[in-house]
Enzyme design. Structure first.
Site: not given
Length: 532
Positions: A162, A446
């Site tokens: 990602r 996150d």
């Protein structure tokens, strides 16, 4: 126009990644595509202004034909047909990468985005680890002498990398004195160094694409993939991309996003926190009707979230693409087995709902959760690799259902306000210290967690929200006072050195963006300026 590297040696063996050939590829990507990226970011702002005036989003009339037509994405390569469990986490340090690859998950989302602080050393080490993983040589020895290496007794997780979202810059690679585009740096270095290696292993260059807001942004990625495959003389269609539907405008363009990427598309993913963060960002001027309750109480079973996830499954399966479920962020706490057991049961219930709805797999943030997720999906899938055959024709989702924020059950409380401020500061402090995957209260957090937390505070100030548990009204003065108290609590938890270096600057940053009249689009943009 030459590319300049501000620090050619951020980690050992950096020269293996920052080669003249790889940097030439990154430079070519930037020169060809950075201009379009800049135009698309401007288009985001214009669309948001329109929504602010109208208080409305809807499906695009100009793409009705695409939504109505029968078409499919390219069939999945063998390595990506079974995605029932996906492990997520940063690609650096090497120990975490090895643990993820060895976890027993079908896929590892190797994260250079929300779970990784984009320090230059992290960026380069992540690519180095992914290159070594593709070679089968990734290993690590701890200072205590413990060895970590890739398992040979079972398959490793398939890597899906990602890159950063379109909004992030990379200040360590400059062209004409200007920062390069973080997404192009991440993709460029990864693709250049791993694509052919992965193909030789029966895999390929596979990606998760974050934070997109329109099908035109997906079109840009598709153009990048086409160019990159030609550049390395790799067959077209080798790249596969799964798009995170984690912004509210993207929820209205799922078909169109898959269509733009159809030769390279693999699926869509439902990203919960970023999706809620995006709703606040988009409708921050729309009044109390768009004020969410405490984030911990916004369940995936809320009607507006059900509309989003059921539309995603239906859209994906109609087009032959995989529907990927959301994150289970629980971290087992061996000192509190009862708490962990209760958390695991919540995860099991969440994954059971997803599997029943037709999702083809889901995310976990810790290796101990891999068996839980796998067991749930095994019970539904059996020997099948996925459930693309579950078409969901009964699902019909309207714009009103996607925007029915009032359907969320829960209240705005002072306890929730305190938690938001505590988590936003705690996460940001660790992020600016160089670690983007942070354990807070037995959850692996996150950047999305900090984004929704600070956005809720800003929104509550803006709407003078009344706190259900104390009766107080959310004002700048109240937030300032509670922020000071939560910051002082953190001082007692982390010690003076860490507090002065990271937590105090993080508190000042969070206070500044929560109290500002103007909304900050991404917390990580000003936080990047605090990273060493």
């Amino acid at each position: 126009m030459a590319l300049t590297v501000t620090d050619p040696h951020p980690v050992d063996r950096a020269g293996e990644i920052l080669t003249p050939e790889a940097l030439a590829f990154v430079e070519e990507l930037h020169l060809r595509f950075a201009g379009t990226r800049a135009e698309l970011l401007k288009a985001r702002a214009l669309k948001r202004e329109h929504v602010a005036r109208t208080g409305r989003l809807d499906f695009l009339p100009e793409t009705q034909e695409i939504r109505d037509a029968d078409w499919s994405v390219a069939p999945a390569p063998a390595a990506l047909r079974d995605r029932r469990v996906e492990m997520t986490g940063p690609a650096a340090p090497a120990k975490m990468a090895i643990n993820a690859l060895n976890s027993g998950a079908k896929v590892w989302l190797a994260d250079l985005e929300d779970a990784s602080t984009p320090t230059w050393s992290n960026v380069v080490e992540s690519i180095l680890n992914l290159r070594d993983a593709a070679d089968g040589t990734l290993k690590y020895t701890s200072p205590e002498g413990k060895e970590y290496k890739l398992r040979t007794d079972a398959p490793l997780a398939v890597v899906v990398a990602r890159p950063r979202g379109w909004h992030m810059a990379e200040r360590h690679l400059l062209i004409g004195g200007e920062h390069t585009v973080g997404a192009l740096v991440d993709f460029g270095l990864h693709f250049f160094h791993t694509a052919k290696r992965l193909l030789a292993n029966g895999h390929g260059p596979y990606y998760y694409l974050p934070k997109m807001e329109s099908h035109l942004e997906a079109r840009l990625w598709n153009e990048i993939f086409v160019f990159a495959q030609d550049y390395l003389d790799i067959p077209q269609g080798t790249v596969r991309a799964t798009v995170l539907i984690e912004t509210i405008p993207a929820a209205f363009e799922m078909d169109e996003i898959l269509y733009e990427l159809r030769d390279h598309a693999s699926g869509l993913n439902a990203g919960r926190w970023d999706y809620l963060f995006s709703i606040i960002k988009y409708f921050r001027d729309a009044g109390e009707g768009f004020v969410l309750p405490d984030r911990a109480t916004v369940a995936m079973t809320a009607p507006f979230m059900r509309a989003y996830t059921e539309l995603l499954v239906k859209t994906c399966h109609r087009r032959g693409a995989f529907a990927m479920g959301g994150m289970a962020a629980v971290i087992p706490n061996r000192r509190e087995p009862e708490v962990t057991a209760q958390a695991f049961e919540k995860v099991r219930a969440d994954k059971t709902r997803e599997a029943g709805d037709g999702f083809d797999g889901s995310w976990v943030a810790h290796p101990d959760l891999v068996p839980v997720c796998r067991e749930v999906f095994d019970s539904v899938l059996g020997d099948r690799p996925n459930q693309l055959d579950k078409q969901r024709p009964e699902v019909s989702v309207t714009a009103d259902q996607l925007l029915d924020i009032r359907s969320a059950q829960g209240q705005v409380t002072e306890a929730g306000l305190r938690l938001n401020l505590y988590v936003a500061v705690a996460y940001t402090a660790v992020w600016i210290s160089g670690n983007g995957a942070v354990a807070i209260h037995n959850l692996m957090e996150d950047a999305a967690t900090a984004e929704i937390s600070r956005s809720q505070v800003w929104q509550q100030i803006r709407n003078h929200s009344v706190l259900a548990d104390t009766g107080r009204t959310v004002t700048r003065d109240l937030v300032t006072a509670i922020l000071a108290e939560e910051t002082e609590k953190l001082r007692g938890e982390v010690g003076e050195d860490a507090f002065a270096r990271h937590y105090l600057p993080a508190s000042r940053l969070i206070g500044g963006i929560c109290l500002s009249e103007d909304y900050t689009d991404f917390l990580t943009t000003p936080a990047y300026e605090l990273v060493g």
